[in-house]
Every structure is written in C-alpha cells, then in structure tokens.
Design an enzyme around this catalytic site. Structure first.
Site, PDB file in Angstrom:
ATOM      1  N   ASP A   1       0.883  -1.155   0.000  1.00 17.94           N
ATOM      2  CA  ASP A   1       0.000   0.000   0.000  1.00 17.94           C
ATOM      3  C   ASP A   1       0.927   1.213   0.000  1.00 17.94           C
ATOM      4  O   ASP A   1       2.107   1.119   0.355  1.00 17.94           O
ATOM      5  CB  ASP A   1      -0.948   0.006   1.197  1.00 17.94           C
ATOM      6  CG  ASP A   1      -2.141   0.936   0.954  1.00 17.94           C
ATOM      7  OD1 ASP A   1      -2.058   1.770   0.023  1.00 17.94           O
ATOM      8  OD2 ASP A   1      -3.153   0.838   1.677  1.00 17.94           O
TER       9      ASP A   1
HETATM   10  C1  BGC Z   1      -4.888   3.370  -0.002  1.00 17.64           C
HETATM   11  C2  BGC Z   1      -4.985   2.399  -1.158  1.00 17.64           C
HETATM   12  C3  BGC Z   1      -4.751   3.128  -2.455  1.00 17.64           C
HETATM   13  C4  BGC Z   1      -3.415   3.816  -2.390  1.00 17.64           C
HETATM   14  C5  BGC Z   1      -3.087   4.608  -3.634  1.00 17.64           C
HETATM   15  C6  BGC Z   1      -3.608   4.177  -0.044  1.00 17.64           C
HETATM   16  O1  BGC Z   1      -3.628   5.180   0.915  1.00 17.64           O
HETATM   17  O2  BGC Z   1      -4.962   2.671   1.211  1.00 17.64           O
HETATM   18  O3  BGC Z   1      -6.254   1.783  -1.154  1.00 17.64           O
HETATM   19  O4  BGC Z   1      -4.850   2.248  -3.528  1.00 17.64           O
HETATM   20  O5  BGC Z   1      -3.401   4.717  -1.306  1.00 17.64           O
HETATM   21  O6  BGC Z   1      -3.877   5.745  -3.709  1.00 17.64           O
END
Ligand code: BGC
Length: 759
Positions: free
Chosen positions: A228
């Site tokens: 993530d």
């Molecule tokens: C989120 C993800 C997301 C990623 C990219 C993170 O903060 O938890 O779900 O895909 O950011 O934006």
C-alpha cells in the site's frame, strides 16, 4: 513471448533494486536498454482515478465513470454484474493508459464504523470473495490487471498505518483471509496489495507467513505483491517477507539499501530476482494490451445506473412503493439536488457527469407537481427554519420523499465514524416530516450501516441507496416509480445500535493494538450466536413482488466431503410483477470439536422470474462449505456427522432446511495425549473404542471414592459422570494408583499406543 529469465540475467543489481520500487507515485521503473516499459497503476475500485501527472498524490484525475461503491455493488449479489463492472473498468483503464486498477477491496466489515466500509463488499468472506473473483475476471479478461487489497486484517481506519491487529490463526483463516483466498484461487489477480497495519506484531509489508507462505506458496499467487502507498518500513525486510514492489516512488534511498544488502550478503540476490521476475511478468503482460481507445461514456453511465438499481436495498415498504398516480410530491433534502454518490479518499473519482436525483425524478413523475425544500444544511448545524419549511411542503403534498445523505466528511478513508447516526438535524427532519405526513419515503445515501430506531417506525418506506455512483439519481427514480423492481439485499447487518455490534468491546484498541476478541463472530455470525435482535439482518431486502420457496432437495443424503453435495430449490414468483430473488444457502454443523458459528453462507444465486414463473436454483457445496480451520491440525478439516443446509431469503428468513450426513475422508491423527480428559477420549473416534470398556468401571470406582450415593444419601452432591468428564484420565488413574497393576503413566501410554495403532 518476452524471455523474462534472460532479462533478469542481463539486469544490473542497481536495475533490479530500482525495478522493485516505483519510479513515480503511479508508475513502475522502465529500463529502456532492456526494453522494459513502465506500468501505470491507478486507483479504483469503483472507477478510475487516473491522475493527470504521475508525480504527487493529490493531482486532479481525468474524468471517469463513477460506478456505485462496493457496499452497493455487493448488495446486488450478482456475480455477472460485477463482471460487467470489471469489463467497463478495463475499457476505461485502457483509454486512460492504465495497466493495473488498484482494487477490489475485500476487507471484512468487522465494525460498521470503519471509514472505508463503503469500499468493501461484505461482513461475509464467501460473498466478498465470490464477488471479487467475478470483478477481477471481468477486468483481467480484457487485459488489464487488478490489485486485490488490503491484505490483511485491515478493518479499521483508526491508526491504520501502525495498528497491530491481534487475530488468532483460526479467525484469520475462516474470516479475514478467505475472501482473498477465493479471489486468488479463482481469478489470479495480477497483483495483491499488502495492508498498512501489523498483523500479530509484523507489518503487512514484511509478513513472510502471509505474503510468501500463504499467499504465494499455498494459494499460488502468480503475480506480484505491491505495498500500500507508504506501507514499507524496512525495504530489505519487506523483500524477504515477500513484498515485491514498493509504492510510491521514487525512493533512491530504499533502492540503495537493497543494493547494499545484497553486496553485504544480508539479502540473498535470489530473493530480489524472484521479486524482479514477478514484476516483469506483469509489466510485460500489461504491455500486451493496446491502450488509448476511447471508452463509451454514455454506455458506462447507463451501466452505472443499472448497477445502482440492482444494488439499492428496499429496507422497508408498507405498500406505498412503487408510487402510483401521485399528483403532488414534496421532495425534501439537500441530497435530491446535490447527490452524495461516492466516499472520500483514494477512491474519489472525477465523474464524467452526475445525475441529480430531483431532475431524474421529475423526468419519470408523469407531470406530477413537485416541490423542493432543502431540509438540512451542508454541515451538521441546526436549522429549525429548514425543518419548518419541509413540514409545510410535506403537509401540502400527497407524498414526501426525503433524500437524506450522510455528510460527505463522515465516511472516508483515513478515519472511522464515531457513531451510526444521521446528523441531529436530519433525524429531527425525518421525525417532523413523518409526524405530519405518514406517506413519507426515506431515501438514504451512505456507505455502511446506519441506526434508524429513532425514526424508522414513522417512515412508510426506506430505500438504502448507498453511495450510488454518478448515475444513482436516476436509479432512485427507477425504483420509486417501479421502472426497476428492487432486488438488492444487504451484504452487511444493520444493527439496532453501535453497542450491539460484535467488535464494540475491542474496537478501536489502544496502545497501538486491537484485539480481535470476538474471533469468528462478526456480522450475522455474532448476532445469530447471541440471539441478538438487529434492525435489518444480513441478506435482507424487499421486492415489489413475492417469492415462494419449495422444499430444498439434495443430490445425496449421505456424501463424502471430497465429493460435496448439491442443493436445489424451486423458487416461484407469486406476485404480479417480474422480479429477482437472491437465494441464500447457509450451512449449520450440528456438532464439532470446536465452536462454530450457528450458520455460514456457503452459496447464493440471483434468479430473475416473471410473474407465476418457477425456476430451480441449484447450488453446489464443496469440501470447504463444510470444513473449518482447526489450529491444532493447522489445516481445514471436516468431521463425520450431520449438517443442516438452510435455504433462505435472508439470514433471518430461512425458508427450508435439509439435513445431510457428511463422511470425512480425512484420516486425521489422534490428538489424544496424557493430558486428555475423559471427554476428549470419548469424543475421539479411536479413543472412544479404547476407553468405553473401562469407562463404566472407572465411573463406579470414582463414585465410591467421592462418596457413594447422592446428596440425600450423604454423598457430596455430585453427578459422578459430569464430574469425571473434564478430568484428565491420568489424574483419574492417579486416584486409584494403589490398586492398579502398573503405574498410571504406563497405563495411559499403553492406551495411547493402542489408539495410534488403529486405522
Ligand atoms: C490506499 C490504497 C490506495 C493507495 C493509492 C492508499 O492510501 O490505502 O487503497 O490504492 O493509497 O492511492
């Protein structure tokens, strides 16, 4: 076919390390000299958030269709529809040059307050896994990848980046992992995204057991694991754990750390090579699909409307809906003009267009007179004047339609809700309007369960319209006027109040740790077990028609676990309009070595029926439908015995039950030991044979020892059988050690040997 092995061989150590960290926020590292292209990834899961520039997190995204969010699409219980959503997303991804869509999210709705529940499917792992698999198949079938997220046990936003989720092995296996497992095994997502949090003390990004042993080795993930955004703490430890790609980039310091670790011998280069191989495999796969063709905005908008109509749930209806021949309608509520159709955070989409519910309603209202009053302000301040105006409008009309949306700031990625309530003004508005106008329909826009006891009785009907996507305004009108017969059913329980919910005592945890103390018992598994009344049960949803279920039938009354069994039921549309019914199959284990939920969803089907039509719904149940994860065996096990198969219209509306007899083909080793109790011996298939002949003898001896006869006879008031059950056999024998021919230990060991020798 690109020869990935040869590319890996030609790569320098620096190039390998660089490939394992993003080049920008949204792209992987290209290596021009070897013909390795970059790969664009973009957020989903219910639309594309393809930012214009690859650098930075917050830049404006290109217009894309905002489909309904996962709580709504899951409520359709429609695998095919999820597949169509996937196909549409793939078309948009290709148009916008995206190779991997960052979704779907299959985390369990452990608590209704989780800020991201709107992005997740369900409180049930089977339902979430099945829908995710169809969604992934839809996208990937068109040559665009997915990222199944957030792996794992990421069930709250509160301190999501550091929180340690303390979850026992069985609960992980039965509740928090299966949605991932089903999706990986059935649909092979190109990537899986690890979560921010820690799981039993180890960060998701470094979790060797979860990433390597379970996800890759056991389930067979072929693609790569991506972090993530910002979830990596120690790049080298993450590589060792099985995290292939770190995002976002660039992170030159991290790349250097990897290079040094390999040079110093702290990281085996083979581990790096494996990550590189996995990333290249997907980068080249994504590059195969041509990009750039425009997508059909109008068709996708229409699909968004259809999906919203399939996912909205008619929670209550005293017969007022569908609206017929109404001449004067009071539309009340800001959400009728300013629709609330998506949540906050990384899934926030820049829609191609947005339909206003009021306008769409007017189009279908056949010339009825429609008034509009705001009802409540944008923030949560108190405005009695707005309520007064709404009451007057409601009184002057034949029907009041209350469009109530939770304020946008209430539900978002990054933080949780603190309650399940509407704003005080909204609650007061509903009460005031329903007090003067009994013919009031409440239409809700929100991402997860709400409490409604304060006002529900006054409303003639309630439509849960969710975060309905950009075309949801039209879908509401379709349902209100009966152009669409509602067929959605809840994929999450609506509790009466927050204090009733399964995780209430353990959530949100403290000192960086949240204990999943309720174990397996989340959602309906908890309410069933506690016999706890709820507002609306899991699987609930009304229709404008009625369905009758025949008695369920099975392919075999007695079957082997490996063969499984098939259950069939005839469903008839007994009403006057065409409709769709979601048939749910739950399994109840009558007796097990460990506690099990009262029932668990193991199959479902959505069936469309014309008035008077009957169809047979057939649902296969396999080994896993009956198995549970036994931590002592560290595997999924079945046990011989009776299971009830419950067929119903919701978790609380079981229409028929059929009992089957399962024969386990697992020849599990006996777990009896010197510490086992009499109860353990009697429960063990082999132990029972050994113990039974001497059981009677022992009973008599102990009764004598403890004082013969019952209380009245001067004994100590015990039932010797009950008393003996939970004593270790060894302890019991100790009492009689003087009368035994051999030492109690030797005797037990002899019996254990007998057990082990048995087939
Ligand atoms: C989120 C993800 C997301 C990623 C990219 C993170 O903060 O938890 O779900 O895909 O950011 O934006």
């Amino acid at each position: 076919m690109t020869d990935i092995r040869s590319i890996v061989q030609q790569m320098t150590l620096e190039e390998k390390a660089a490939l394992c960290t993003g080049a920008t926020t949204w792209t992987t590292t290209a290596i021009e000299r070897l013909g390795v292209p970059e790969l664009w990834v973009s957020d989903g899961p219910h639309g594309l958030r393809r930012v214009a520039q690859a650098e930075g997190l917050g830049s404006e995204s290109l217009p894309a269709t905002c489909f309904p969010t996962a709580s709504c699409t899951a409520s359709s219980w429609d695998r095919e529809l999820l597949g169509q959503l996937g196909e549409a997303l793939a078309a948009e991804a290709l148009a916008l040059g995206v190779g991997v869509v960052l979704g779907p999210g299959v985390n369990m709705k452990r608590t209704p307050v989780c800020g991201r529940n709107f992005e997740y499917f369900s409180e049930d792992p089977y339902l979430a896994g099945e829908l995710a698999a169809s969604f992934i198949d839809g996208i990937q079938g068109k040559g665009v990848g997915t990222s199944l997220k957030h792996y794992a046990a990421n069930n709250q936003e509160y301190q999501r980046m550091t929180m340690n989720s303390v979850v026992d092995e069985r609960t992980l296996r039965e509740i928090y992992l299966p949605a991932f497992e089903i999706a990986v095994k059935k649909a092979q997502p190109w990537t899986v995204m690890c979560s921010y949090n820690r799981i039993n003390g180890v960060y998701g990004s470094e979790h060797h057991r979860l990433l390597t042993e379970i996800l890759k080795d056991e389930w067979g993930l072929e693609g790569f694991v991506v972090s993530d955004w910002g979830a990596v703490h120690d790049r080298v430890a993450a590589l060792r754990g099985g995290l292939d790609l770190e995002m976002p980039g660039p992170r030159p310091r991290r790349v250097q750390e990897v290079v040094e670790a390999v040079r110093e011998g702290a990281l085996d280069e083979a581990v790096l090579d494996e990550a590189v191989r996995r990333i290249l495999h997907i980068v080249f796969k994504a590059a195969e699909t041509p990009k750039g063709a425009a997508f059909d905005q109008a068709a996708h908008h229409a699909l968004a409307r259809k999906m919203a109509g399939e996912g909205m749930v008619l929670l209550k209806n005293d017969g007022i809906l569908p609206l017929k021949g109404v001449q004067r309608i009071a539309v009340i509520g800001r959400a009728a003009q300013e629709p609330h159709f998506q949540g906050g955070g990384s899934s926030h989409i820049n829609p191609t267009r947005v339909d206003a519910p009021l306008e769409e309603l007017t189009k279908l209202a056949g010339g009825a007179e429609i008034t509009f009053s705001e009802g409540y302000p944008r923030d949560d301040s108190s405005r009695p004047d707005l309520i007064e105006a709404a009451v007057a409008a409601a009184q002057a009309a034949e029907v009041a339609l209350l469009y109530i949306a939770l304020p946008t700031y209430k539900e978002s990625e990054g933080y949780d809700r603190t309650d399940l309530d509407l704003t005080a003004q909204q609650t007061a508005l509903i009460k005031a309007v329903t007090a003067v106008q009994p013919r009031t329909v409440v239409i809700l826009n929100n991402g997860s369960a709400l409490a409604m006891s304060e006002w529900l009785d006054g409303a003639a009907a309630v439509l849960e319209a969710w975060m309905m996507g950009q075309a949801g305004g039209g879908a509401i009108a379709d349902i209100l006027f009966g152009a669409v017969n509602p067929s959605g059913k809840l994929a999450e329980t609506f509790p009466l109040k927050l204090a009733d919910t399964p995780a209430f005592i353990n959530y949100p945890g403290g000192h960086g740790e949240v204990r999943y103390g309720e174990g397996l018992f989340i959602g309906y598994r908890y309410y069933d077990m506690k016999e706890q009344p709820v507002l609306f049960p899991f699987g609930h949803g009304l229709s404008y028609t009625t369905f009758e279920y025949g008695a369920p039938r099975v392919s075999a009354a007695r079957f082997r676990d490996v063969d499984g069994v098939t259950v069939s039921v005839d469903v008839t549309n007994t009403g006057k309009v065409a409709g769709k019914e979601i048939v749910q199959v739950y399994v109840h284990d009558r007796a097990a070595d460990l506690v099990r939920p009262v029932k668990e969803l193991k199959g479902f089907a959505k069936v469309a029926l014309q008035p008077g039509e009957t169809r047979t719904v057939t649902i296969p149940l396999d080994f896993r439908a009956f198995a549970y994860y036994h931590p002592a065996y560290a595997q999924w096990i079945t046990e011989d015995g009776a299971f009830d198969i419950l067929v119903g219209a919701s978790a609380a509306d079981i229409r028929g039950t059929v009992t089957v007899e399962l024969q386990s083909t697992l020849n599990l080793p006996s777990r009896l030991s010197r510490d086992s109790t009499l109860r353990d011996w009697l429960a063990d298939r082999r132990g029972k044979v050994v113990i039974e002949p001497i059981y009677q003898q022992m009973q008599a001896a102990i009764a004598k020892l403890l004082g013969e006869g019952d209380m009245e006879d001067g004994g100590i008031g015990i039932d010797p059988t009950g008393f003996l059950m939970d004593m270790p056999l060894l302890g019991m024998l100790e009492f009689q050690a003087n009368t035994l021919p051999v030492a109690p230990e030797a005797m037990i060991d002899g019996m254990l040997q007998q057990v082990q020798a048995m087939p």
